[in-house]
Design a protein around this motif. Structure first.
Motif, PDB file in Angstrom:
ATOM      1  N   VAL A 227      23.831  38.991  36.158  1.00 43.07           N
ATOM      2  CA  VAL A 227      23.774  37.919  35.154  1.00 43.07           C
ATOM      3  C   VAL A 227      24.283  36.620  35.779  1.00 43.07           C
ATOM      4  N   GLU A 228      23.844  35.494  35.225  1.00 43.35           N
ATOM      5  CA  GLU A 228      24.292  34.199  35.744  1.00 43.35           C
ATOM      6  C   GLU A 228      25.755  33.945  35.432  1.00 43.35           C
ATOM      7  N   SER A 229      26.206  34.402  34.277  1.00 39.46           N
ATOM      8  CA  SER A 229      27.611  34.232  33.901  1.00 39.46           C
ATOM      9  C   SER A 229      28.005  35.340  32.939  1.00 39.46           C
ATOM     10  N   PHE A 230      29.296  35.528  32.791  1.00 38.08           N
ATOM     11  CA  PHE A 230      29.822  36.565  31.910  1.00 38.08           C
ATOM     12  C   PHE A 230      31.121  36.064  31.289  1.00 38.08           C
ATOM     13  N   PRO A 231      31.610  36.733  30.241  1.00 39.50           N
ATOM     14  CA  PRO A 231      32.882  36.318  29.631  1.00 39.50           C
ATOM     15  C   PRO A 231      34.008  36.321  30.660  1.00 39.50           C
ATOM     16  N   GLU A 232      35.008  35.507  30.431  1.00 39.44           N
ATOM     17  CA  GLU A 232      36.081  35.303  31.405  1.00 39.44           C
ATOM     18  C   GLU A 232      36.745  36.617  31.830  1.00 39.44           C
ATOM     19  N   LEU A 233      36.876  36.775  33.156  1.00 38.52           N
ATOM     20  CA  LEU A 233      37.595  37.896  33.750  1.00 38.52           C
ATOM     21  C   LEU A 233      38.798  37.365  34.506  1.00 38.52           C
ATOM     22  N   MET A 234      39.902  38.070  34.405  1.00 40.45           N
ATOM     23  CA  MET A 234      41.058  37.778  35.247  1.00 40.45           C
ATOM     24  C   MET A 234      41.006  38.710  36.450  1.00 40.45           C
ATOM     25  N   VAL A 235      40.860  38.127  37.636  1.00 43.47           N
ATOM     26  CA  VAL A 235      40.949  38.885  38.880  1.00 43.47           C
ATOM     27  C   VAL A 235      42.392  38.720  39.340  1.00 43.47           C
ATOM     28  N   MET A 236      43.133  39.804  39.472  1.00 46.42           N
ATOM     29  CA  MET A 236      44.575  39.676  39.655  1.00 46.42           C
ATOM     30  C   MET A 236      45.148  40.759  40.562  1.00 46.42           C
ATOM     31  N   GLU A 237      46.361  40.519  40.981  1.00 44.30           N
ATOM     32  CA  GLU A 237      47.033  41.507  41.825  1.00 44.30           C
ATOM     33  C   GLU A 237      47.292  42.776  41.021  1.00 44.30           C
ATOM     34  N   LEU A 238      47.135  43.913  41.666  1.00 50.76           N
ATOM     35  CA  LEU A 238      47.397  45.192  41.035  1.00 50.76           C
ATOM     36  C   LEU A 238      48.884  45.492  41.154  1.00 50.76           C
ATOM     37  N   LEU A 239      49.531  45.655  40.020  1.00 52.51           N
ATOM     38  CA  LEU A 239      50.963  45.984  39.996  1.00 52.51           C
ATOM     39  C   LEU A 239      51.089  47.503  40.011  1.00 52.51           C
ATOM     40  N   GLU A 240      51.745  48.033  41.025  1.00 50.06           N
ATOM     41  CA  GLU A 240      51.714  49.480  41.246  1.00 50.06           C
ATOM     42  C   GLU A 240      53.055  50.168  41.035  1.00 50.06           C
ATOM     43  N   GLY A 241      54.064  49.429  40.565  1.00 51.18           N
ATOM     44  CA  GLY A 241      55.361  50.039  40.318  1.00 51.18           C
ATOM     45  C   GLY A 241      55.469  50.585  38.910  1.00 51.18           C
ATOM     46  N   PRO A 242      56.680  50.917  38.470  1.00 52.40           N
ATOM     47  CA  PRO A 242      56.876  51.464  37.124  1.00 52.40           C
ATOM     48  C   PRO A 242      56.402  50.497  36.042  1.00 52.40           C
ATOM     49  N   GLU A 243      55.795  51.051  34.983  1.00 56.70           N
ATOM     50  CA  GLU A 243      55.328  50.237  33.859  1.00 56.70           C
ATOM     51  C   GLU A 243      56.275  50.412  32.678  1.00 56.70           C
ATOM     52  N   TYR A 244      56.605  49.299  32.052  1.00 54.56           N
ATOM     53  CA  TYR A 244      57.536  49.301  30.925  1.00 54.56           C
ATOM     54  C   TYR A 244      56.913  48.628  29.711  1.00 54.56           C
ATOM     55  N   SER A 245      57.258  49.144  28.545  1.00 50.00           N
ATOM     56  CA  SER A 245      57.007  48.457  27.286  1.00 50.00           C
ATOM     57  C   SER A 245      58.373  48.182  26.666  1.00 50.00           C
TER      58      SER A 245
END
Length: 354
Positions: A206-224
């Motif tokens: 496609v010529e364009s698509f809805p906004e994507l965030m290309v970002m660093e992958l965080l690989e440590g512990p995940e917290y909420s």
């Protein structure tokens, strides 16, 4: 709190965990009597099974949906409305609920809510305040922009992931892994990984698509970090919940994360229940998102001895909440439990009252 024999609390279209939250409100430590109301397009949805009164809600957008909610709250004399779907639209129309005497547990700061729903805008906001770290990222809308962002971030040593800027939870989240074995994946479990070339080929269609965030992958512990605040956004409790192996969750007294929760509260004054999601990299916690509502795992955090759903209602009604001292160092998990479902009369207007 209102001096009524029975207070009425309403959940519109929620996740299935609203089942737990309704029961937490019903079984509150103050002995306050509640009648719980729920609506959902799916008459068999799990959230409705804990409601004293449940009915299907129509699939509507914009003003039509707000009209439905206001009519429902007025018709059932709802005291507190705990929304999940269309929170931004509800906040924009908060005066309509005020007029009928329904208190809504939503952040009334519409500008802040707009930023919270679009991740890159909120990341920019947070970066400017300095209250916590955010991941490295770029926003793209076409395949060539995706390629440039990938090349820049990988040249800086990051592993890469991407997701839509306005998604909820893990919707649209993918990890780029050029070392994956496609054949092994085909015979194994479904994965959220794909190679850069696979992603680039799909996006190039496609010529364009809805906004994507290309970002660093965080690989440590995940917290909420589950947070509770009063009507003015003053923090009453903050409990970090760490994802461990499989279904395990650990409720930790992490001073750094609790300090971040206090800075968030002082900066943004989000009321009632909300959730800060973070993931560590190199020992540094970085923001994933802030959800201005009860989190999907809040029922686990309630094992600390703090009844977050009920206290959110109590705060909304102006009740006095004393010092809260959570019990930390708790490991939690969950198992499936078979239950007999409440049946619904299969008509256009399906409801059950018990």
């Amino acid at each position: 709190m209102k001096n009524k024999q029975e207070l009425r609390v309403y959940f519109n279209r929620w996740f299935s965990v609203a089942y737990h939250y309704m029961n937490s409100i019903r079984n509150n430590e103050d002995g306050v009597k509640f009648k719980l109301y729920g609506t959902h397009p799916d008459a068999t949805h799990m959230a409705l099974q804990a409601a004293d009164y449940a009915t299907t809600e129509p699939v509507l957008e914009g003003t039509a949906y707000i009209d439905f909610l206001v009519d429902f709250c007025r018709g059932h004399e709802i005291d507190v409305f705990i929304p999940r779907l269309r929170m931004l639209d509800i906040a924009r129309n908060i005066g309509r609920f005020d007029e009928i005497g329904t208190t809504v547990t939503v952040c009334r700061d519409v500008e802040l809510l707009e930023k919270l729903t679009v991740k890159d805008k909120f990341y920019e906001e947070v970066r400017g305040t300095g209250i916590m770290e955010v991941p490295a990222y770029e926003v793209v809308t076409d395949a060539e922009g995706f390629k440039r962002a990938y090349e820049r971030l990988t040249s800086e040593g990051y592993r890469i992931c991407f997701k839509p800027t306005d998604s909820e939870g893990g919707l649209g989240f993918r990890i780029l892994n050029d070392n994956r074995n496609a054949l092994a994946d085909l015979f194994g479990y479904v994965t959220n990984e794909l190679t850069f070339e696979e992603a680039y080929a799909i996006l190039s269609r496609v010529e364009s698509f809805p906004e994507l965030m290309v970002m660093e992958l965080l690989e440590g512990p995940e917290y909420s970090i589950d947070c509770l605040a009063d009507r003015d956004g003053a923090l009453l409790a903050a409990v970090p919940r760490r994802k461990a192996d499989g279904r395990l969750r650990v409720l930790e007294q992490d001073a750094e994360l609790i300090a971040i929760a206090h800075r968030v509260a002082e900066t943004y004054r989000i009321p009632f229940n909300y959730n800060i999601q973070m993931r560590c990299t190199g020992g540094v916690p970085k923001l994933l998102e802030i959800n201005p509502r009860m989190s999907g795992g809040l029922h686990a955090t309630c094992l600390t001895g703090i009844n977050f759903p009920y206290l959110g209602v109590k705060a909304a009604l102006g009740g006095k909440i004393g010092p809260l001292v959570p019990e930390y160092g708790i490991m939690t998990s969950h198992i499936e439990l078979s239950m007999r479902m409440q049946t619904f009369d299969q008509r256009i207007s399906q409801s059950v009252s018990r």
